[in-house]
Enzyme design. Sequence first.
Site, PDB file in Angstrom:
ATOM      1  N   PHE A 261       0.849  -1.190   0.000  1.00  0.00           N
ATOM      2  CA  PHE A 261       0.000   0.000   0.000  1.00  0.00           C
ATOM      3  C   PHE A 261       0.887   1.243   0.000  1.00  0.00           C
ATOM      4  O   PHE A 261       0.750   2.135   0.845  1.00  0.00           O
ATOM      5  CB  PHE A 261      -0.926  -0.007   1.220  1.00  0.00           C
ATOM      6  N   LEU A 262       1.803   1.292  -0.950  1.00  0.00           N
ATOM      7  CA  LEU A 262       2.782   2.379  -1.016  1.00  0.00           C
ATOM      8  C   LEU A 262       2.351   3.443  -2.011  1.00  0.00           C
ATOM      9  O   LEU A 262       1.934   3.131  -3.124  1.00  0.00           O
ATOM     10  CB  LEU A 262       4.151   1.821  -1.428  1.00  0.00           C
TER      11      LEU A 262
ATOM     12  N   LYS B 144      -6.423  -5.430  -1.482  1.00  0.00           N
ATOM     13  CA  LYS B 144      -5.605  -4.501  -2.267  1.00  0.00           C
ATOM     14  C   LYS B 144      -6.433  -3.821  -3.346  1.00  0.00           C
ATOM     15  O   LYS B 144      -6.403  -2.594  -3.501  1.00  0.00           O
ATOM     16  CB  LYS B 144      -4.426  -5.265  -2.889  1.00  0.00           C
TER      17      LYS B 144
ATOM     18  N   GLY C  35      -9.330  17.584 -10.227  1.00  0.00           N
ATOM     19  CA  GLY C  35      -8.189  17.776 -11.117  1.00  0.00           C
ATOM     20  C   GLY C  35      -8.396  17.139 -12.463  1.00  0.00           C
ATOM     21  O   GLY C  35      -9.511  17.146 -13.014  1.00  0.00           O
TER      22      GLY C  35
ATOM     23  N   GLY D  97      -3.700   8.737 -12.418  1.00  0.00           N
ATOM     24  CA  GLY D  97      -2.851   8.008 -13.361  1.00  0.00           C
ATOM     25  C   GLY D  97      -1.896   7.127 -12.594  1.00  0.00           C
ATOM     26  O   GLY D  97      -2.180   6.694 -11.478  1.00  0.00           O
TER      27      GLY D  97
ATOM     28  N   CYS E 296      -0.809   2.153 -10.655  1.00  0.00           N
ATOM     29  CA  CYS E 296      -1.698   1.388  -9.768  1.00  0.00           C
ATOM     30  C   CYS E 296      -3.180   1.583 -10.064  1.00  0.00           C
ATOM     31  O   CYS E 296      -3.865   0.647 -10.489  1.00  0.00           O
ATOM     32  CB  CYS E 296      -1.416   1.750  -8.313  1.00  0.00           C
TER      33      CYS E 296
ATOM     34  N   LYS F 174      -4.692   0.553 -13.586  1.00  0.00           N
ATOM     35  CA  LYS F 174      -4.556  -0.888 -13.810  1.00  0.00           C
ATOM     36  C   LYS F 174      -5.433  -1.689 -12.860  1.00  0.00           C
ATOM     37  O   LYS F 174      -6.103  -2.652 -13.273  1.00  0.00           O
ATOM     38  CB  LYS F 174      -3.089  -1.291 -13.647  1.00  0.00           C
TER      39      LYS F 174
END
Length: 445
Positions: free
Chosen positions: A155-156, A210, A259, A263, A266, A269
């Site tokens: 979870f970075l 995730k 905004g 993108g 992560c 996809k």
Amino acid sequence: MNVCIVGTGYVGLVSAACFAEMGNNVHCVDVNPKVVETLRSGKVHIYEPGLEDLVKRNTGQGRLRFTTDLAEGMADARVVFITVGTPQREDGSCDLRFVDAVAREIGQRMTAPKIVVDKSTVPVGTADHVRSIIAGELAARKADIAFDVVSNPEFLKEGDAVNDFMKPDRVIVGTGDEGSAKVLRNLYSPFARSREKLIVMGVRSAEMTKYAANCMLATKISFINEVANICERVGADVSEVRAGIGSDSRIGYSFIYPGVGYGGSCFPKDVKALIGTASEHGYDARLIRAVDEVNDSQKRVLADKVRDYFEPQGGVAGKTLAIWGIAFKANTDDIREASAIEVIKELTARGMKVRAFDPVATGRAREEIGHLENLSIEDDQYAVLDGADALAVITDWNQFRDPDFERIKALLKAPLIFDGRNLYVPSRMGEAGFAYFSIGRKPVA
């Protein structure tokens, strides 16, 4: 603990450096000899704040090593992390060929019991798939070696990955084996000194967690962008609306910044992968599909504003646009699925000249889109403005937040800014003499 990490991308290298920083002996494996040589010298091949210092220190002190040989890397390791890429196929599904290749080689080369950890973002059911591959290879060798396959999703956040690893909100471990859970709890214990952060659950639940987390965050982004688009049409200010809803503790302020869409490697996809997983199991994930569709259209919003502005002046062909920001977000050089790329492709295809600048992503941008006609990628923030018809701000780097507006006005042909991140206050831009267009707020003409 002796740890092997296979793959030295964002997830693998950050994990390796942070585990080594806590005193573990970490052996990284990568198939690219050039990358391995770079890392052995203490340098890194990706941009991530704080990472190079960790790699250099732990390489110098002997806790972090690099090799192209998996057998060497996992020889003494109790735990083997799979952190290779899982790229998106054309149909949006997850490509597991690199994960499969690693699993096969683990089965072919392991000589002692291992805990194999899926840390790459993978579809639900991948741990079972990896387990069957390893078991098949061991059977072919007639080798009776114990192993377990665990899910431990990352979870970075790119741009803050080192801090996220060192101070995690939670550590998810998917396993049905108490021994594996104990080993992972010991490995992660230095990162959870203030409170218990390790959550043990079923393997498939961990894999699903995730995707659910990233899709939830992507949903918040698409939601606020949808609200912003409505605000523009009804005369409301999305900044005020954000303050109004964010003060509700059930909603909060995080991830509701309007905004130009999300993108990176992560969210796009993972959203598409979960849509695909649902479809494979006979379910139409309508909400998540809408999140994806809203984001795709949001990436074109800024280009539409530029095109609409210049339409009465004969269109964008022959005009010049200066762009600040190419990376998909600040503090990274990652341009995968970046909104700036969509803006650049759309406008240059219509004959507009684009001069783009980014503090760290210009190298990757030249590799990926440098061939585009009408595009120039420059290394100076203010040089791109010289003689341009307008400035578009697309990435929220700190150095763009309070620039020299008098210098901007002097360099541009006309004082015109398109702000895709709502970095500036419209009333102040009007007072400074700029025509100003942002997201979800009234334009200053």
